[in-house]
Design a protein around this motif. Structure first.
Motif, PDB file in Angstrom:
ATOM      1  N   ILE A 147      -6.514 132.765   2.425  1.00 28.74           N
ATOM      2  CA  ILE A 147      -6.542 134.227   1.720  1.00 28.74           C
ATOM      3  C   ILE A 147      -6.685 135.163   2.872  1.00 28.74           C
ATOM      4  CG2 ILE A 147      -7.572 135.705  -0.329  1.00 28.74           C
ATOM      5  CD1 ILE A 147      -6.518 132.648  -1.262  1.00 28.74           C
ATOM      6  N   ASP A 200       0.912 132.039   6.973  1.00 25.55           N
ATOM      7  CA  ASP A 200       0.875 131.145   5.609  1.00 25.55           C
ATOM      8  C   ASP A 200      -0.314 131.627   4.848  1.00 25.55           C
ATOM      9  OD1 ASP A 200      -0.941 130.230   7.567  1.00 25.55           O
ATOM     10  OD2 ASP A 200      -0.734 128.039   7.229  1.00 25.55           O
ATOM     11  N   ILE A 202      -2.279 134.070   1.984  1.00 26.91           N
ATOM     12  CA  ILE A 202      -1.765 134.596   0.880  1.00 26.91           C
ATOM     13  C   ILE A 202      -2.506 136.182   0.729  1.00 26.91           C
ATOM     14  CG2 ILE A 202      -1.724 134.322  -1.783  1.00 26.91           C
ATOM     15  CD1 ILE A 202      -1.418 131.112  -1.279  1.00 26.91           C
ATOM     16  N   GLU A 203      -1.705 137.195   0.620  1.00 29.85           N
ATOM     17  CA  GLU A 203      -2.494 138.443   0.370  1.00 29.85           C
ATOM     18  C   GLU A 203      -3.030 138.684  -0.914  1.00 29.85           C
ATOM     19  OE1 GLU A 203      -1.107 141.357   3.008  1.00 29.85           O
ATOM     20  OE2 GLU A 203      -1.360 142.858   1.538  1.00 29.85           O
ATOM     21  N   LEU A 221      -5.723 129.507  -7.129  1.00 34.17           N
ATOM     22  CA  LEU A 221      -4.885 129.260  -5.767  1.00 34.17           C
ATOM     23  C   LEU A 221      -5.391 127.789  -5.387  1.00 34.17           C
ATOM     24  CD1 LEU A 221      -4.751 132.723  -4.200  1.00 34.17           C
ATOM     25  CD2 LEU A 221      -2.823 131.303  -4.889  1.00 34.17           C
TER      26      LEU A 221
END
Ligand code: DC
Length: 236
Positions: A147, A200, A202-203, A221
């Motif tokens: 993240i 890779d 996720i923002e 997630l």
């Protein structure tokens, strides 16, 4: 929830909501929360206590090689306290003086190498949520979930302001914003393992989110990632 223990990396700039989210996600999953910033803060505290100039790379690196950093779980709150050579320095590592010097101290390869090795040992069995600046890029480039947490500067300064007020410190909002921006600049422009989003990762932009929403988003997630790993059951 997941049927195997994952490595979850949460990176991002200062005060973006990483540590609160990481701690609560770890609690919900029964994982260990590892605050990697606390390790660099403990090294910085030792540098200041030993009267070493934080700008002296070789003296700081020599000291870092000989420090013992460990964690102890507080039996009442469940929080992990940082120990420096066996001493609980949980509070001492949060002073403004440590905060002002930590970006410089953590920029040296001689500091990062032993600290990263320790983080890798702590996470090798999985079941950890680790927050920092380089977890998804350097410490665990194969983390199961990465993240990258961001928030605008105003939101981050306001959060830090409330946090400090609770601790009884009065610092002007403008000064906090300037300090955060300067720390971000140093952390993202340094030569070794600068703060950056892994390809890779996720923002998650937490500017308009509550803590609860941040935690739920990460848990969703985690669920997706654990689902991906479940064996496909074949008919018959
Ligand atoms: O998360 P924090 O604000 O307590 O981190 C303090 C400093 O430590 C941060 O400004 C940069 C450094 N740090 C780092 O270089 N790499 C990490 N994985 C975590 C923190």
């Amino acid at each position: 929830m997941p049927n195997r223990t994952l490595v979850i990396a949460i990176d991002g700039p200062a005060a973006s909501g990483k540590s609160t989210t990481a701690r609560l996600v770890a609690e919900r999953l029964g994982y260990t929360y590892i605050d990697t910033g606390a390790m660099y803060r403990a090294v910085t505290l030792a540098v200041l206590r030993n009267g070493i100039d934080p700008a002296d790379d070789s003296a700081v690196s020599a000291l870092a090689r000989n420090l013992q950093i460990s964690f102890l779980r507080d039996p009442d709150s469940g929080a992990l306290h940082t120990l420096l050579n066996g001493e609980d320095v949980w509070q001492q590592i949060r002073t403004p003086e440590v905060t002002r010097n930590v970006s410089l101290v953590s920029s040296y390869a001689g500091v990062r190498t032993p600290v990263v090795e320790l983080q890798q040992r702590m996470g090798e069995q999985g079941g950890v949520v680790m927050d920092g600046r380089d977890i998804g890029t350097m410490v665990f480039p194969n983390a199961d979930l990465k993240i990258f947490m961001v928030a605008n500067l105003d939101a981050r300064a306001a959060r830090r302001h409330v946090e400090l007020q609770h601790q009884g410190a009065e610092i002007e909002l403008d000064n906090l914003a300037t300090e955060l921006a300067e720390r971000d600049r140093q952390d993202s422009t340094r030569h070794h393992s600068p703060l950056r989003k892994a390809d890779d990762a996720i923002e998650i932009d937490t500017s308009g989110l509550t803590i609860q929403q941040q935690v739920e988003r990460v848990l969703e997630l985690v669920k997706e990632r654990s689902g991906e790993e479940e064996p496909v059951s074949l008919p018959g």
